[in-house]
Design a protein around this motif. Structure first.
Motif, PDB file in Angstrom:
ATOM      1  N   THR A 148       0.665  -1.220  -0.016  1.00 24.47           N
ATOM      2  CA  THR A 148       0.059  -0.055  -0.075  1.00 24.47           C
ATOM      3  C   THR A 148       0.951   1.143   0.145  1.00 24.47           C
ATOM      4  OG1 THR A 148      -0.187  -0.270   2.260  1.00 24.47           O
ATOM      5  CG2 THR A 148      -1.935  -0.915   1.064  1.00 24.47           C
ATOM      6  N   GLY A 149       1.903   1.183   0.553  1.00 25.41           N
ATOM      7  CA  GLY A 149       2.810   2.219   0.486  1.00 25.41           C
ATOM      8  C   GLY A 149       3.341   2.592  -1.023  1.00 25.41           C
ATOM      9  N   ASP A 150       3.434   1.358  -1.614  1.00 24.18           N
ATOM     10  CA  ASP A 150       3.857   1.647  -3.100  1.00 24.18           C
ATOM     11  C   ASP A 150       2.575   2.474  -3.828  1.00 24.18           C
ATOM     12  OD1 ASP A 150       4.562   1.285  -5.783  1.00 24.18           O
ATOM     13  OD2 ASP A 150       4.662  -0.764  -5.675  1.00 24.18           O
ATOM     14  N   LEU A 151       1.362   1.902  -3.591  1.00 22.25           N
ATOM     15  CA  LEU A 151       0.497   2.410  -4.212  1.00 22.25           C
ATOM     16  C   LEU A 151       0.187   4.134  -3.834  1.00 22.25           C
ATOM     17  CD1 LEU A 151      -2.701  -0.214  -3.611  1.00 22.25           C
ATOM     18  CD2 LEU A 151      -1.486   0.545  -5.713  1.00 22.25           C
ATOM     19  N   VAL A 152       0.388   4.360  -2.624  1.00 21.15           N
ATOM     20  CA  VAL A 152       0.205   5.650  -2.220  1.00 21.15           C
ATOM     21  C   VAL A 152       1.100   6.666  -2.700  1.00 21.15           C
ATOM     22  CG1 VAL A 152       0.535   7.033   0.065  1.00 21.15           C
ATOM     23  CG2 VAL A 152      -0.836   5.115  -0.007  1.00 21.15           C
ATOM     24  N   VAL A 153       2.477   6.209  -2.732  1.00 24.15           N
ATOM     25  CA  VAL A 153       3.548   7.079  -3.265  1.00 24.15           C
ATOM     26  C   VAL A 153       3.307   7.154  -4.998  1.00 24.15           C
ATOM     27  CG1 VAL A 153       5.881   7.259  -3.791  1.00 24.15           C
ATOM     28  CG2 VAL A 153       4.839   6.604  -1.478  1.00 24.15           C
ATOM     29  N   SER A 154       2.955   6.013  -5.378  1.00 32.14           N
ATOM     30  CA  SER A 154       2.831   6.018  -7.097  1.00 32.14           C
ATOM     31  C   SER A 154       1.539   6.755  -7.433  1.00 32.14           C
ATOM     32  CB  SER A 154       2.747   4.424  -7.494  1.00 32.14           C
ATOM     33  OG  SER A 154       3.886   3.689  -7.287  1.00 32.14           O
ATOM     34  N   GLU A 155       0.663   7.098  -6.670  1.00 32.64           N
ATOM     35  CA  GLU A 155      -0.406   7.912  -7.033  1.00 32.64           C
ATOM     36  C   GLU A 155       0.015   9.348  -7.328  1.00 32.64           C
ATOM     37  OE1 GLU A 155      -3.500   7.495  -4.114  1.00 32.64           O
ATOM     38  OE2 GLU A 155      -4.039   5.658  -5.049  1.00 32.64           O
ATOM     39  N   ILE A 156       1.177   9.870  -6.706  1.00 32.54           N
ATOM     40  CA  ILE A 156       1.631  11.218  -6.894  1.00 32.54           C
ATOM     41  C   ILE A 156       2.357  11.176  -7.977  1.00 32.54           C
ATOM     42  CG2 ILE A 156       2.221  13.104  -5.456  1.00 32.54           C
ATOM     43  CD1 ILE A 156       2.529  11.269  -2.914  1.00 32.54           C
ATOM     44  N   ASN A 157       1.850  12.284  -8.727  1.00 34.24           N
ATOM     45  CA  ASN A 157       2.732  12.606  -9.950  1.00 34.24           C
ATOM     46  C   ASN A 157       4.074  13.248  -9.603  1.00 34.24           C
ATOM     47  OD1 ASN A 157       1.286  11.491 -12.194  1.00 34.24           O
ATOM     48  ND2 ASN A 157      -0.169  13.286 -12.007  1.00 34.24           N
ATOM     49  N   GLY A 158       5.154  12.912 -10.306  1.00 35.96           N
ATOM     50  CA  GLY A 158       6.637  13.444 -10.140  1.00 35.96           C
ATOM     51  C   GLY A 158       7.258  13.114  -9.058  1.00 35.96           C
ATOM     52  N   VAL A 159       7.029  11.676  -8.395  1.00 42.73           N
ATOM     53  CA  VAL A 159       7.927  11.148  -7.255  1.00 42.73           C
ATOM     54  C   VAL A 159       8.353  10.122  -8.087  1.00 42.73           C
ATOM     55  CG1 VAL A 159       8.028  10.002  -5.250  1.00 42.73           C
ATOM     56  CG2 VAL A 159       6.086  11.543  -5.645  1.00 42.73           C
ATOM     57  N   GLN A 160      10.017  10.161  -8.069  1.00 46.68           N
ATOM     58  CA  GLN A 160      10.553   8.883  -8.531  1.00 46.68           C
ATOM     59  C   GLN A 160      10.788   7.633  -7.624  1.00 46.68           C
ATOM     60  OE1 GLN A 160      14.334  10.257 -10.040  1.00 46.68           O
ATOM     61  NE2 GLN A 160      15.007   8.222 -10.277  1.00 46.68           N
ATOM     62  N   VAL A 161       9.619   6.853  -7.934  1.00 46.77           N
ATOM     63  CA  VAL A 161       9.591   5.677  -7.010  1.00 46.77           C
ATOM     64  C   VAL A 161      10.601   4.509  -7.358  1.00 46.77           C
ATOM     65  CG1 VAL A 161       8.011   3.988  -5.856  1.00 46.77           C
ATOM     66  CG2 VAL A 161       6.798   6.167  -7.016  1.00 46.77           C
ATOM     67  N   VAL A 162      11.305   3.925  -6.352  1.00 42.80           N
ATOM     68  CA  VAL A 162      12.171   3.060  -6.589  1.00 42.80           C
ATOM     69  C   VAL A 162      11.441   1.651  -5.800  1.00 42.80           C
ATOM     70  CG1 VAL A 162      14.656   2.376  -6.275  1.00 42.80           C
ATOM     71  CG2 VAL A 162      13.965   4.833  -6.448  1.00 42.80           C
ATOM     72  N   ARG A 163      11.332   0.700  -6.311  1.00 38.75           N
ATOM     73  CA  ARG A 163      10.647  -0.340  -5.547  1.00 38.75           C
ATOM     74  C   ARG A 163      11.798  -1.581  -5.318  1.00 38.75           C
ATOM     75  NH1 ARG A 163       7.381   1.862  -9.666  1.00 38.75           N
ATOM     76  NH2 ARG A 163       5.734   2.489  -8.926  1.00 38.75           N
ATOM     77  N   PHE A 164      11.674  -1.925  -4.086  1.00 35.24           N
ATOM     78  CA  PHE A 164      12.432  -3.099  -3.572  1.00 35.24           C
ATOM     79  C   PHE A 164      11.530  -4.174  -3.148  1.00 35.24           C
ATOM     80  CE2 PHE A 164      15.166   0.683  -3.133  1.00 35.24           C
ATOM     81  CZ  PHE A 164      16.106   0.264  -3.658  1.00 35.24           C
ATOM     82  N   GLN A 165      12.124  -5.585  -3.149  1.00 37.72           N
ATOM     83  CA  GLN A 165      11.552  -6.677  -2.540  1.00 37.72           C
ATOM     84  C   GLN A 165      11.567  -6.486  -0.944  1.00 37.72           C
ATOM     85  OE1 GLN A 165      12.455  -9.962  -5.011  1.00 37.72           O
ATOM     86  NE2 GLN A 165      10.634  -9.666  -6.280  1.00 37.72           N
ATOM     87  N   LYS A 166      12.667  -6.124  -0.472  1.00 32.09           N
ATOM     88  CA  LYS A 166      12.988  -6.100   0.924  1.00 32.09           C
ATOM     89  C   LYS A 166      13.159  -4.785   1.574  1.00 32.09           C
ATOM     90  CE  LYS A 166      15.524 -10.555   0.463  1.00 32.09           C
ATOM     91  NZ  LYS A 166      16.684 -11.276   0.651  1.00 32.09           N
ATOM     92  N   PHE A 167      12.474  -4.516   2.636  1.00 30.83           N
ATOM     93  CA  PHE A 167      12.572  -3.486   3.080  1.00 30.83           C
ATOM     94  C   PHE A 167      14.027  -3.258   3.799  1.00 30.83           C
ATOM     95  CE2 PHE A 167       7.931  -3.343   3.884  1.00 30.83           C
ATOM     96  CZ  PHE A 167       7.743  -2.161   3.383  1.00 30.83           C
ATOM     97  N   THR A 168      14.696  -4.300   4.080  1.00 30.95           N
ATOM     98  CA  THR A 168      16.225  -4.005   4.615  1.00 30.95           C
ATOM     99  C   THR A 168      16.804  -3.322   3.309  1.00 30.95           C
ATOM    100  OG1 THR A 168      16.389  -6.316   3.921  1.00 30.95           O
ATOM    101  CG2 THR A 168      16.415  -5.886   6.234  1.00 30.95           C
ATOM    102  N   ASP A 169      16.601  -3.585   2.230  1.00 28.04           N
ATOM    103  CA  ASP A 169      17.527  -3.098   0.899  1.00 28.04           C
ATOM    104  C   ASP A 169      16.890  -1.408   0.657  1.00 28.04           C
ATOM    105  OD1 ASP A 169      18.847  -5.513   0.470  1.00 28.04           O
ATOM    106  OD2 ASP A 169      17.243  -6.265  -0.966  1.00 28.04           O
TER     107      ASP A 169
END
Ligand code: GLN
Length: 228
Positions: free
Chosen positions: A128-149
């Protein structure tokens, strides 16, 4: 995976993603432990079977459930409309919001999601964090499988913030004093345990167990154990 089948097999197979403390994380002894895993243990105990925990990337949990590779998802998973189209959720067992975590150098302390515009933000793929951030235009979203990374990237300065659920955000900030939570965004989420769609018997058993854990005081003991 009816209850009878699970009992015959002698083990309950639970899928999770173990970089989500204090719900599920790998301890010093290399065991996956946490609030969710204690609930998983209670479920297995009440069924009289062993517990097998299967670690998967968060976005592989629902596919694994659909393919019958796991019986349940217990992974701090938010009940969403989209997910509820493909899996069945138990009653809510925890409330959550999203937190923005940044480095504690005073350079960037966003108080609103909109302040992430123009910034690099790490999230966990499919959350849901991915969803919330991806909804905002102009954010460069970097997606990881692990929160540690994701937090390694924040530490190294390769991203400006990490967005994730508040309780794990607190756990990471406690572990890494170089980070701080700059704000919590009220997303009003609740976590549920997911079963394969239509598996009423297993769903009823999970809901019944959650009720018993609450009424017996075990649920509150687990809250104290993992959150205080
Ligand atoms: N609650 C969030 C979600 O369901 C994150 C869960 C997680 O990363 N384990 O998307």
């Amino acid at each position: 995976q009816s209850l009878t089948e699970i009992k015959k097999r002698g083990k309950l197979i639970v899928g999770t993603e173990p970089t989500f403390p204090p719900f599920e994380f790998v301890d010093e002894k290399n065991q996956v432990v946490g609030f969710d895993m204690d609930i998983a243990n209670e479920l297995a105990k009440r069924l009289g079977v062993k517990l097998e925990i299967v670690n998967l990337p968060f976005d592989s949990l629902i596919p694994a459930l659909l393919q019958g590779k796991i019986d349940l998802i217990i992974a701090g998973m938010t009940i969403t409309e989209e997910r509820a189209k493909v899996v069945d959720f138990s009653k809510p067992y925890f409330e959550a919001n999203q937190a923005i975590v940044v480095r504690k150098d005073g350079k960037f302390e966003p108080k609103k999601l909109e302040e992430l515009v123009g910034k690099k933000v790490a999230v966990q793929l499919g959350t849901t964090g991915d969803l919330v951030v991806s909804e905002i235009n102009g954010v460069q979203v970097v997606r990881f499988q692990k929160f540690t990374d994701a937090f390694l990237e924040l530490q190294n300065g390769r991203v400006d913030a990490v967005v994730l659920d508040e309780a794990p955000a607190k756990a990471y900030v406690k572990k890494f004093p170089k980070f701080l939570i700059s704000t919590v965004v009220d997303t009003g989420e609740t976590y549920g345990i997911a079963v394969k769609k239509g598996n009423k018997e297993l769903l009823n058993f999970v809901n019944q167990t959650l009720d018993i854990l609450k009424s017996s005081g075990t649920y509150n003991k687990l809250i104290q154990k993992w959150f205080e």
